[in-house]
Design an enzyme around this catalytic site. Structure first.
Site, PDB file in Angstrom:
ATOM      1  N   ARG A  27       8.927   1.221  -2.577  1.00 36.23           N
ATOM      2  CA  ARG A  27       8.011   2.130  -3.174  1.00 36.23           C
ATOM      3  C   ARG A  27       8.077   3.484  -2.693  1.00 36.23           C
ATOM      4  O   ARG A  27       7.648   4.514  -3.214  1.00 36.23           O
ATOM      5  CB  ARG A  27       6.598   1.653  -2.989  1.00 36.23           C
ATOM      6  CG  ARG A  27       6.110   0.382  -3.829  1.00 36.23           C
ATOM      7  CD  ARG A  27       5.060  -0.303  -3.457  1.00 36.23           C
ATOM      8  NE  ARG A  27       5.395  -1.121  -2.133  1.00 36.23           N
ATOM      9  CZ  ARG A  27       4.772  -1.256  -1.122  1.00 36.23           C
ATOM     10  NH1 ARG A  27       3.669  -0.045  -1.020  1.00 36.23           N
ATOM     11  NH2 ARG A  27       5.234  -1.873  -0.212  1.00 36.23           N
ATOM     12  N   ASN A  56       4.886   0.429   3.628  1.00 32.28           N
ATOM     13  CA  ASN A  56       4.676  -0.571   4.655  1.00 32.28           C
ATOM     14  C   ASN A  56       5.998  -0.908   5.146  1.00 32.28           C
ATOM     15  O   ASN A  56       6.194  -1.714   5.897  1.00 32.28           O
ATOM     16  CB  ASN A  56       4.146  -2.128   3.747  1.00 32.28           C
ATOM     17  CG  ASN A  56       3.086  -1.814   3.017  1.00 32.28           C
ATOM     18  OD1 ASN A  56       3.107  -1.716   1.771  1.00 32.28           O
ATOM     19  ND2 ASN A  56       1.697  -1.910   3.786  1.00 32.28           N
ATOM     20  N   CYS A  59       0.964  -1.231  -0.031  1.00 23.46           N
ATOM     21  CA  CYS A  59      -0.097  -0.044  -0.063  1.00 23.46           C
ATOM     22  C   CYS A  59       0.962   1.284   0.019  1.00 23.46           C
ATOM     23  O   CYS A  59       1.932   1.272   0.468  1.00 23.46           O
ATOM     24  CB  CYS A  59      -1.003  -0.053   1.366  1.00 23.46           C
ATOM     25  SG  CYS A  59      -1.944  -1.469   1.463  1.00 23.46           S
ATOM     26  N   THR A  60       0.313   2.527  -0.540  1.00 19.48           N
ATOM     27  CA  THR A  60       0.939   3.659  -0.426  1.00 19.48           C
ATOM     28  C   THR A  60      -0.140   4.859  -0.024  1.00 19.48           C
ATOM     29  O   THR A  60      -1.020   4.558  -0.708  1.00 19.48           O
ATOM     30  CB  THR A  60       1.618   4.145  -1.846  1.00 19.48           C
ATOM     31  OG1 THR A  60       2.627   3.031  -1.973  1.00 19.48           O
ATOM     32  CG2 THR A  60       2.343   5.402  -1.685  1.00 19.48           C
TER      33      THR A  60
END
Lengths: 254, 119
Positions: free
Chosen positions: A192, A179, A1-2
């Site tokens: 990311r 994360n 997730c971001t």
């Protein structure tokens, strides 16, 4: 997730997130996709939670899921959560919960926060100071410039870290979480954070808005084969836009 | 499943917004003034196939990856459902189960999959 909380040049607050899920849950060799990720997309819905005929808050859910992972309380605050992997994770938490009945299931705490909290500060305090069954990252945005933070949670409240967007180690005008704990480097195979920060800086505060944030979250590997949707929220207007996301090859698997 | 090897070589994309209309998602109203059993009837009925497909995939995960720990946790939780699922969530899942034809125990496992996944 971001997840990203950001302000524009006028101080308007935005919150955007990619929800990535399905790692290791079946790889479709033929289509080069994650099986669970593909199955989750058709189940995505936006929910308008109403009381007295008026919107209390809005959320993005997978059908059948009654907790909250992404939500906006118009005029008050915005919320998203990212998964946190930790050795002291859900296993011990669930066993303790069965024994003691103390602590919250993550998504029920977030839902209760959306239902009951009346301000950014109240939501932050509740999310930071309530015992949980599993660790998590809570990302919270408010209505005023500088009101944005990442709450890094252990199961217990000791060790809770609140990282405000005004911190010099955050973006200053934004705060971003994937994360990994913000004080540690991300796993080199799953960075990311670096690409997302690069794109945020390229976008700049002057271009912050739904279009700019959607571009950031559509840039690989922030967008990857686990991404099910992108949600865009603006707290003052109460706007929540949700779009299914796909990542055609070449694309990182996570 | 080899991905791109770091360092990062992709670029920041432009012009992606707004995406095509077929990437929007449907909207439902959850009326909190209704009794909990009735709040999810429409969504449960409309999306029972999608929910069933997700549960099937999660069960595969539990069987393939769950080994001893997760399976024993799921068994423990299933035996204590009345105690580990607080109100109004239990009533809401009961309503969802009735509307979708899916067992409440399976819906509960779905709703705590985050905690199970972090195991």
């Amino acid at each position: 997730c971001t997840s990203i909380v950001s302000q524009d040049a006028k101080g308007n607050m935005y919150h955007a997130r990619n929800l990535d899920f399905g790692l290791f849950l079946g790889w479709d060799v033929k289509n080069r996709t994650w099986q669970l990720t593909d199955i989750l997309r058709p189940a995505i819905v936006t929910l308008d939670w109403q009381r007295g005929g008026k919107t209390l808050f809005k959320s993005v859910n997978y059908a059948g899921y009654i907790g909250v992972l992404t939500a906006i309380k118009p005029g008050m605050f915005t919320f998203s959560m990212d998964e946190r992997f930790n050795a002291d994770g859900g296993y011990m938490g669930i066993l303790e919960y069965i024994r003691d009945k103390k602590g919250y299931w993550m998504s029920f705490l977030s839902r209760e926060t959306m239902e009951s909290a009346g301000s950014y500060q109240e939501a932050r305090d509740k999310l930071a100071n309530t015992q949980l069954i599993a660790p998590a990252y809570f990302i919270l945005g408010g209505t005023k410039p500088g009101e944005g933070c990442v709450i890094t949670r252990n199961r217990h409240v000791n060790g809770t870290d609140v990282w405000p967007m005004t911190d010099s180690t955050a973006g200053g005008w934004y705060v971003l979480e994937t994360n990994y704990d913000h004080w540690k480097a991300p796993l080199f195979l799953d960075d990311r954070r670096g690409p997302a920060n690069k794109c945020m800086k390229a976008m700049g505060v002057q271009n912050t808005g739904f279009a700019g944030l959607f571009n950031v979250l559509s840039s690989k590997p922030v967008l990857n084969k686990l991404t099910t949707y992108t949600a865009l929220m603006q707290v003052d207007s109460g706007t929540l836009e949700t779009y299914l996301q796909y990542c055609p090859d070449p694309c990182e698997p996570w | 499943i080899a991905g791109q090897i770091p360092p990062y070589n992709d670029s920041c994309v432009q012009g992606q917004y707004p995406p095509p209309k077929d990437r929007r998602v449907p909207n439902y109203v959850i009326n909190l003034d209704l009794p909990p059993e009735q709040r999810w009837l429409q969504l449960g009925a409309d999306k029972h196939r999608e929910i069933g497909a997700i549960l099937l995939e999660m069960k595969k995960f539990l069987m393939e990856w769950g080994s001893g720990e997760i399976i024993s946790i799921v068994d423990l939780l299933g035996d204590n459902l009345d105690q580990v699922l607080p109100s109004p969530y239990k009533e809401e899942l009961t309503g969802m189960a009735n509307a979708s034809g899916i067992m409440i125990g399976e819906l509960f496992i779905y709703n705590i999959f985050y905690e199970l996944f972090t195991v």
